[in-house]
Design an enzyme around this catalytic site. Structure first.
Site, short mmCIF file in Angstrom:
data_model
loop_
_atom_site.label_atom_id
_atom_site.label_comp_id
_atom_site.label_asym_id
_atom_site.label_seq_id
_atom_site.Cartn_x
_atom_site.Cartn_y
_atom_site.Cartn_z
N LYS B 217 0.85 -1.18 0.00
CA LYS B 217 0.00 0.00 0.00
C LYS B 217 0.89 1.24 0.00
O LYS B 217 1.90 1.28 0.73
CB LYS B 217 -0.90 0.01 1.24
N ASP B 245 -0.23 -0.07 -4.45
CA ASP B 245 -1.67 0.18 -4.46
C ASP B 245 -1.94 1.48 -3.71
O ASP B 245 -1.66 1.58 -2.52
CB ASP B 245 -2.37 -0.99 -3.77
N GLU B 298 -11.44 -3.04 -8.47
CA GLU B 298 -12.19 -3.50 -7.30
C GLU B 298 -13.31 -2.53 -6.94
O GLU B 298 -14.28 -2.91 -6.29
CB GLU B 298 -11.26 -3.71 -6.10
N ASP B 321 -13.76 -8.05 -9.18
CA ASP B 321 -14.09 -8.22 -7.76
C ASP B 321 -15.37 -9.05 -7.69
O ASP B 321 -16.31 -8.82 -8.46
CB ASP B 321 -14.30 -6.85 -7.12
N HIS B 348 -9.21 -9.17 -7.57
CA HIS B 348 -9.08 -8.58 -6.25
C HIS B 348 -9.46 -9.59 -5.18
O HIS B 348 -10.54 -10.18 -5.23
CB HIS B 348 -10.00 -7.35 -6.16
#
Lengths: 423, 423
Positions: B217, B245, B298, B321, B348
Site C-alpha cells: 500500500k 496500491d 475493485e 471483484d 481482487h
C-alpha cells in the site's frame, strides 16, 4: 453548542403509475417517491430528500439515517459555519465510502443530509437559498467545493477566477432574476404513455402558456417517435424548440442511427442517449450527431463523471439534478466545471420536488457563476408541487425567483402522512 | 414448482480495525464486514454476500432484502435454468434501477443474490462453480451476459468467437488447473499501518512461501513509500515482482509525479491511482507512467466502466471483484471484454471471503475464456477464511483448484452468530 434534537425520516410514495405521467422508455410505471429527512435543531428545522421512483425508497431512507448518524452529536453551528468541511466529513467517511465510492444510494443520502443543512442555514440567514449562496464571497464558495479528482480540469484558482469575474455584476443579475425570473421548458406534453391526441393538445397549450421549448420522451419505437415528433412539430410551429429524451435506452450505435433518423424534426437536444456512465459513448454519439446537442446529467453519479463528459466534449447541455449527487456543494462544483468548459446548464426537474430544489441552483448559477442565460432553461413539470409548504411559482414560461427563506424543500405534514408508505 | 422457503440476511462485522490489517491510504480503520444472504429452497441452500468495511453494512443488508423480494415468489428451477434472464430481471427492475443505475448499494445487492443463486445451481450440479461454468457451452455462456451498453466494444458474436476458440482445449487447461492450481500474489506484508520491521519480515516470509509477487500500500507519504519500497526490494530480491496500491488517493497530476518518483523500485503495476470513475484520468496516467502498468477494478461499478477503461487503453491489468458488480454474470462479461482487448485479469482478493469467491472466476477464465496465465495472478490475503465452511486451500504461492460443489461462499454458523452486529 447547538444540538440536533431529532432526525426524522419518511418513506413517501405517490401512486403516479396510475396516470402514466412520468412514463418513459426505461421507466414504464414509476411511483414518484421521496426518501425524506427532517432535521430539528435548537435553531430551526432543515428539510432534504432523495427522489426515487418507488421500490427501494426504503433502502434510501435507511441510508439517510446512517449518514445522519455521522453528525448526530455534532455542533450545528459548527456544521453550518463550514459547510465545505461538513461535506468532506460525510463524503470522506472511509467506511461508508466503500459502498460507492461517491455514487448511488449512499452518495444520494449524503445529498439529502447536506441539502437539509443548507435549508436550515438559508432559513437562519433569512434568505432563499439561491440568494444566500449568491451573497457568499468567491473565497467562501471555493471553500465549499471538494477539488479532489478535479484538479486536472479545474483548480481552486481557476474556480476563484470564474467567481471573481462574476462578482462585480452579481447585483444586476440578481435584480433581473427578481424582476423577470428564469426560463423554463416543459416535459408535460411528451410522456411516452400519452395518446397522440393528448400530446397534440398539451403541445398547443404549452405554446399558449409561453413556453419556448417542449421535450418528448423517445426510444421505445422509432416509427412511433417519428409520428409523435411530427404531431408535436405541427402543434408548436417552427419557432419553439423540441428536445427529445431517450432515458438511457440505446447502445452507442443504435443511438447514432436513431437520432439521425429524427434529424428532420429539428431537435434542440437529445437527452440520455445511453448509459450515464458511458463517457466515451456519449463523446462518440456527440461527434456523430452534431450539430444536434447531447445532454445528460440527471443520472450522472458525481462531479468526476461530469468532469470527464466535459473533458471529452461529450456534452452540449449539462443537466444537474438536485438529489442525485451529494447536495448543493457538489452541484456548485459541477456549475463551476460547466462554466470553465463553456457548456450551458439546463437543470433536471420533475419527480417529487426536483423543480422546487434545483431552481435555486440555476438562479445562483446565473447570478454568481456563468452570467449567461443563452440556451439555459430549467425543466418544468407541473406535478406534485402542492405537497410542498411553499410551492414554486411559475408564470408565462418562467420560474419566479424564490423569495421565502430556505431551500423550498419542506413537504406539507398532511402529504407526509397521507402518502407515507407502510410496506 | 420449486419455491424459496426463506431468505435470511446477516449483518456480520469483524473488528479488524484492532490489528490494522487492511489499513491503506484511504481506509485507515476498516472493520471487514459481510452483508450476507442465505437462500433456503426445496432443493438446497445458496449463499451470497457483499463485502463492506463496516458502517453501512446495514444499508447493504436492507438492499439485499429488497432485491430478494423481487424473486420471493419465483420458481427456483426457472430462475436457475435461465440465469441470464434472472440477471436481467433483477438489474432491469425499473424502480430499483433508479437508485444506481447499475452501481453502488443496489447493484452490489443484486450481486449477492445472483451469486447465491449460482452457489445453489453449482451445488445442485454437484460441481465447484468454476468447473460448472467451464462445462457450459459457448452459447449458454453468451446467454448469461447482458450486452446492453457493450456492443460498441464487444458483440455477442465476438464473445461467441472467443469462447468457441477456447472450447476445444478446455479439458487440457482444466486438468492443468486441477493438478497445479493458479498463481497467487500476496498483499499480506504491505499494509500501511505495519511497521518497517514487520514489512521486512513478512516480505522475506512471502518469498520463502513461494510467492512471485508482493504488493504494498502506498500514497500517504512519498518519503515513507520510498523507504518501505527499499525495504521490500531488499527483502524479496530482484526476481520477485512488487506492485503498489494507492487506493484512489491521488489526483491525476499527483499520481503521475508520485509514480514516477517510485520508478527506481521496479514496479509491476500501480493500482487504483485515482477515482475509479475517472476513465480519462486513468488513461492519462497510463500514458505518462508507461511502461509501469495501471491496474484498477475493485471499485469499478459495472461492465460499462470496464468497457471504457479498456477502450481508452487505460488499463494494463483488469482487477475483477466478486462482490462489487452484479455477480457472476457481469464478471463473465468483464472477462470477455478483457479477453477481447488482450488485457490480463488479476482478481481482487482480501476482505471477507473475496478470495473464496473470486478464484472461481479466475479458474473459469483460464479454462474457458482467456486461455492465458502469463502475468495473471489472484490476490491472496490469508485472513478470515476460517469463517467459511470450506476454506480455500493455498500451497506454495498457488491457489488449489476448488473441488467441492458450489461457490465456496457459505459462512460457518458459529461465525455468523459470533460476529453478528447488533447496532
Amino acid at each position: 453548542m447547538t444540538r440536533i434534537q431529532s432526525v426524522r425520516t419518511f418513506d413517501v410514495r405517490f401512486p403516479t403509475h396510475e396516470t402514466l405521467a412520468g412514463s418513459d422508455a426505461m421507466n414504464p410505471d414509476p411511483d414518484y417517491s421521496a426518501a425524506y429527512l427532517r432535521l430539528d435543531t435548537e435553531i430551526g428545522s432543515g428539510h432534504g430528500f432523495t427522489f426515487t421512483i418507488g421500490r427501494g425508497n426504503d433502502i434510501q431512507v435507511a441510508a439517510i439515517e446512517a449518514v445522519a448518524r455521522l453528525i448526530a452529536d455534532a455542533d450545528v453551528d459548527g456544521l453550518l459555519a463550514d459547510m465545505g468541511d461538513t461535506w468532506r466529513r460525510l463524503v470522506h467517511d472511509s467506511q461508508l465510502r466503500w459502498l460507492g465510492p461517491e455514487k448511488g444510494v449512499v452518495h444520494m443520502a449524503i445529498g439529502a443530509v447536506v441539502n437539509a443543512l443548507w435549508d436550515l442555514r438559508a432559513k437562519r440567514a433569512g434568505q432563499p437559498l439561491w440568494l444566500h449562496l449568491a451573497g457568499l464571497s468567491p473565497d467562501e464558495l471555493v471553500s465549499l467545493v471538494d477539488f479532489r479528482y478535479l484538479t486536472d480540469a479545474l483548480t481552486p484558482d481557476e474556480a476563484l477566477d470564474i467567481l471573481k469575474t462574476a462578482e462585480p455584476t452579481r447585483s444586476e443579475r440578481i435584480a433581473a432574476l427578481q424582476a423577470e425570473g428564469y426560463p423554463g421548458y416543459t416535459t408535460g406534453p411528451g410522456w411516452l404513455g400519452y395518446s397522440d391526441e393528448l400530446l397534440d393538445r398539451l403541445c398547443r397549450e404549452a405554446v399558449q402558456d409561453g413556453f419556448q421549448q417542449v421535450k418528448l420522451k423517445v426510444g421505445a419505437d422509432l416509427d412511433s417517435d417519428k409520428r409523435r415528433l411530427k404531431i408535436a412539430r405541427a402543434a408548436v410551429g417552427d419557432d419553439i424548440r423540441i428536445a427529445v429524451d431517450a432515458n438511457q435506452r440505446w447502445d452507442v450505435g443504435t443511438a447514432i442511427d436513431w437520432i439521425r433518423a429524427l434529424e428532420p424534426y429539428d431537435l434542440a437536444w437529445v437527452e440520455e442517449p445511453t448509459s450515464p456512465d458511458d463517457i466515451l459513448g456519449h463523446a462518440t454519439i456527440a461527434r456523430a450527431v452534431a450539430p444536434i446537442k447531447v445532454a445528460t446529467g440527471e443520472h450522472a453519479a458525481n462531479r468526476v463523471i461530469f468532469k470527464q463528459l466535459l473533458q471529452a466534449e461529450a456534452l452540449g447541455v449539462v443537466q444537474i439534478d438536485a438529489t442525485r449527487v451529494a447536495g448543493v456543494n457538489e452541484n456548485i462544483a459541477i456549475l463551476l466545471l460547466a462554466s470553465k468548459f463553456g457548456v450551458p446548464v439546463a437543470p433536471h426537474g420533475g419527480g417529487v420536488g426536483l423543480c422546487q430544489a434545483v431552481r435555486h441552483l440555476a438562479f445562483f448559477d446565473y447570478a454568481a457563476v456563468s452570467r449567461q442565460l443563452d440556451g439555459r432553461m430549467i425543466e418544468y413539470v407541473d406535478h406534485l408541487h402542492e405537497n410542498f409548504v411553499e410551492p414554486l411559482e411559475f408564470r408565462r414560461g418562467r420560474y419566479v425567483a424564490p423569495h421565502t427563506p430556505g431551500a423550498s424543500t419542506e413537504m406539507r405534514a398532511e402529504s407526509l402522512e397521507r402518502y407515507r408508505f407502510h410496506g
